[in-house]
Design a protein around this motif. Structure first.
Motif, mmCIF file in Angstrom:
data_model
loop_
_atom_site.group_PDB
_atom_site.id
_atom_site.type_symbol
_atom_site.label_atom_id
_atom_site.label_comp_id
_atom_site.label_asym_id
_atom_site.label_seq_id
_atom_site.Cartn_x
_atom_site.Cartn_y
_atom_site.Cartn_z
ATOM 1 N N UNK A 37 7.140 12.167 11.229
ATOM 2 C CA UNK A 37 7.630 11.437 9.921
ATOM 3 C C UNK A 37 6.511 11.682 8.837
ATOM 4 N N UNK A 38 5.311 11.610 9.047
ATOM 5 C CA UNK A 38 4.396 11.645 7.991
ATOM 6 C C UNK A 38 4.192 13.220 7.306
ATOM 7 N N UNK A 39 4.573 14.296 8.505
ATOM 8 C CA UNK A 39 4.224 15.703 8.010
ATOM 9 C C UNK A 39 5.544 16.331 7.693
ATOM 10 N N UNK A 40 6.858 15.582 8.029
ATOM 11 C CA UNK A 40 8.043 16.250 7.866
ATOM 12 C C UNK A 40 8.093 17.368 8.659
ATOM 13 N N UNK A 84 -0.910 7.085 7.976
ATOM 14 C CA UNK A 84 -2.256 7.732 8.435
ATOM 15 C C UNK A 84 -3.077 6.608 9.113
ATOM 16 N N UNK A 85 -3.143 5.472 8.694
ATOM 17 C CA UNK A 85 -3.942 4.413 9.162
ATOM 18 C C UNK A 85 -3.058 4.024 10.587
ATOM 19 N N UNK A 86 -1.856 4.010 10.813
ATOM 20 C CA UNK A 86 -1.388 3.341 11.909
ATOM 21 C C UNK A 86 -1.459 4.719 12.970
ATOM 22 N N UNK A 87 -1.568 6.179 12.473
ATOM 23 C CA UNK A 87 -1.694 7.245 13.381
ATOM 24 C C UNK A 87 -3.337 7.133 13.963
ATOM 25 N N UNK A 88 -3.997 7.032 12.879
ATOM 26 C CA UNK A 88 -5.579 6.739 13.301
ATOM 27 C C UNK A 88 -5.753 5.987 14.569
ATOM 28 N N UNK A 89 -5.116 4.576 14.481
ATOM 29 C CA UNK A 89 -5.326 3.636 15.371
ATOM 30 C C UNK A 89 -4.695 3.958 16.644
ATOM 31 N N UNK A 136 -0.555 5.116 23.529
ATOM 32 C CA UNK A 136 1.007 5.176 22.888
ATOM 33 C C UNK A 136 1.235 6.768 22.318
ATOM 34 N N UNK A 137 1.190 7.574 23.162
ATOM 35 C CA UNK A 137 1.330 8.941 22.493
ATOM 36 C C UNK A 137 2.723 9.301 21.953
ATOM 37 N N UNK A 138 3.718 8.780 22.463
ATOM 38 C CA UNK A 138 4.889 8.941 22.064
ATOM 39 C C UNK A 138 5.208 8.593 20.520
ATOM 40 N N UNK A 139 4.570 7.255 20.257
ATOM 41 C CA UNK A 139 4.682 6.558 19.234
ATOM 42 C C UNK A 139 3.797 7.442 18.273
ATOM 43 N N UNK A 140 2.602 7.699 18.680
ATOM 44 C CA UNK A 140 2.018 8.651 17.728
ATOM 45 C C UNK A 140 2.641 10.017 17.141
ATOM 46 N N UNK A 141 3.244 10.486 18.224
ATOM 47 C CA UNK A 141 3.944 11.898 17.863
ATOM 48 C C UNK A 141 5.188 11.707 16.896
ATOM 49 N N UNK A 142 5.833 10.521 17.075
ATOM 50 C CA UNK A 142 7.025 9.997 15.927
ATOM 51 C C UNK A 142 6.456 9.753 14.661
ATOM 52 N N UNK A 143 5.123 9.047 14.377
ATOM 53 C CA UNK A 143 4.741 9.090 13.328
ATOM 54 C C UNK A 143 4.144 10.121 12.733
ATOM 55 N N UNK A 144 3.573 10.978 13.480
ATOM 56 C CA UNK A 144 3.099 12.398 12.898
ATOM 57 C C UNK A 144 4.147 13.083 12.470
ATOM 58 N N UNK A 159 0.823 -1.177 0.047
ATOM 59 C CA UNK A 159 -0.071 -0.019 -0.036
ATOM 60 C C UNK A 159 0.796 1.321 -0.400
ATOM 61 N N UNK A 160 0.106 2.292 -0.481
ATOM 62 C CA UNK A 160 0.729 3.585 -0.398
ATOM 63 C C UNK A 160 1.463 3.862 0.993
ATOM 64 N N UNK A 161 2.804 4.355 1.270
ATOM 65 C CA UNK A 161 3.447 4.569 2.583
ATOM 66 C C UNK A 161 2.923 5.506 3.341
ATOM 67 N N UNK A 162 2.240 6.718 2.796
ATOM 68 C CA UNK A 162 1.569 7.626 3.659
ATOM 69 C C UNK A 162 0.312 7.061 4.037
ATOM 70 N N UNK A 163 -0.486 6.232 3.145
ATOM 71 C CA UNK A 163 -1.891 5.742 3.753
ATOM 72 C C UNK A 163 -1.574 4.710 4.940
#
Length: 434
Positions: A64-67, A43-48, A54-62, A36-40
């Motif tokens: 990376x996703x938004x640069x 986004x799905x992981x972030x929504x989950x 797991x807020x620190x993990x969510x912050x890291x993904x955010x 699947x598309x990397x950004x998709x």
């Protein structure tokens, strides 16, 4: 998310029956495979993760996703709330944690949970509110991704909980935590918990049928993590999934699970003959609801005897298994045993088989096929031989000729006649004896 290729990828069906945390490993695998598309995926992981602690993990993904190097204010506020709630729960649960960490206290526990609660109340002033705090603290730690601690706390909670529904909920949580710890010892404990849950579900005499069906579907999906990582797992899958109540659950709600039963049967040489007919019947019954190259392969070989179709489906199976989180590690074993199915079934129909034709059926070149068949004849002690001059495999070479069979039958008839004559004459001679 839009898939780049279909490949019969099942994550969309599986996650409907999984805890949020259990979907994370599947997402990680799909990301690695690039299906699947990397950004998709991100986004799905972030929504989950926004539904967990797991807020620190969510912050890291955010980031990376938004640069970016910073996160929105609401994410920071969420982190503050999580830390504050954690401290509050730690204070609430501290008295009972200290008791449970005391070896002498635990040694006095009995199977009678009411006694344990009374003992804690009388000796340490630990009441029902502390036990409830233990459950909430365990859930909170699980949501934070501290699976090891969560499993330990839930086990302690289950020694004190007298409510059957809450006890079962704790067992589900403990199973999820053990799965997510990814260690062999936890997989063994997880396997035991799968069967504890099965017993609890099956013994719910007064449970609503729909609720019982739902729980069986959850268990079937959660057990995939356990059985495909346990040495006895392929037996467990066959035993559980093909038991009547769970086969019904698959047929009603989750026919996609037939893929996993099919792979387990194909690679399980000890059980495959005894359950193959039952599996084929289930696959045929559900083919209008669910079908993929794995189930279609078995239909080609054992229903339609379509060996050209089986060869094509076997090629498609490689991509299907590669893209399956649970089955990728079993791809080579499945392909090898699937080829054996083709060979054995084809040989039952033909007495003399062209090696070049077999090579085509097996998806090999002729030299590979000849070596593969030779090893198979040697290791499986098949009643066959290779005729290299004619380029054929000749079946039944060790059987007796018609002349030898006739002589053998005559010998057996002579022996039976002799025994029968003695049986008839024997008693008369005894009577006539002086």
């Amino acid at each position: 998310m839009a898939a780049q290729t279909p490949n019969y990828e099942l994550s969309g069906k599986l996650v409907q029956y999984l805890d949020l945390h259990l979907t994370l490993p599947i997402m990680e695998y799909l990301q690695e495979r690039g299906l699947y598309n990397e950004d998709d995926i991100l986004r799905a992981k972030l929504a989950l993760l926004e539904k967990t602690n797991m807020v620190d993990f969510a912050m890291d993904i955010y980031k990376g996703l938004n640069g970016v190097e910073d996160v929105p204010r609401e994410m920071k506020d969420r982190r503050t709330q999580v830390v504050s709630r954690l401290r509050q729960l730690q204070a609430d649960v501290d008295p009972i944690i200290k008791c449970l960490q005391n070896r002498h206290v635990v040694e006095k526990f009995r199977q009678d949970k009411s006694f344990n609660l009374q003992f804690l109340q009388e000796e340490f002033q630990i009441g029902a509110e502390h036990v409830e705090a233990l459950y909430q603290y365990a859930r909170f730690q699980f949501n934070c991704g501290n699976y090891s601690l969560a499993a330990e706390l839930l086990q302690s909670y289950r020694t004190l909980c007298t409510n059957s529904e809450r006890n079962m909920s704790a067992l589900w949580g403990k199973l999820a935590a053990e799965i997510l710890m990814h260690e062999a010892v936890n997989i063994q404990e997880a396997r035991e918990d799968v069967f504890k849950l099965k017993e609890a579900i099956d013994n719910q005499t007064f449970a609503a049928p729909l609720a019982q069906l739902q729980q069986r579907c959850w268990l079937l999906h959660w057990s995939l993590y356990v059985f495909w990582n346990h040495e006895n797992g392929r037996n467990d899958i066959i035993d559980l999934y093909l038991s009547p109540a769970y086969t019904s659950a698959i047929q009603i709600n989750a026919p996609h699970l037939l893929r996993y039963v099919a792979v387990a049967v194909v690679i399980n040489k000890k059980k495959q003959r005894s359950v193959l007919k039952e599996l084929i019947r289930a696959i045929q019954q559900e083919s209008y609801e669910y079908s993929d190259p794995v189930t279609q392969f078995l239909e080609c070989v054992f229903v339609h005897y379509d060996f050209d179709g089986a060869q094509q489906k076997l090629k498609e199976c490689e991509a299907v298994l590669d893209n399956d989180f649970f089955l990728a590690a079993y791809k080579d074993e499945f392909i090898e045993n699937a080829r054996l199915f083709i060979f054995e079934t084809y040989c039952r129909i033909h007495q003399s088989i062209s090696i070049s034709l077999l090579a085509e059926r097996l998806g090999m070149d002729q030299e590979q096929a000849e070596k593969w068949i030779a090893n198979l004849i040697l290791n499986a002690k098949l009643n066959a031989k290779i005729d290299s001059k004619s380029g054929t495999v000749v079946m039944g070479t060790q059987s007796q000729s018609a002349h030898e069979q006739l002589i053998e039958k005559a010998k057996m008839l002579s022996v039976r006649t002799y025994v029968l004559a003695n049986t008839v004459v024997g008693p008369t001679s005894k009577v006539a004896a002086p």
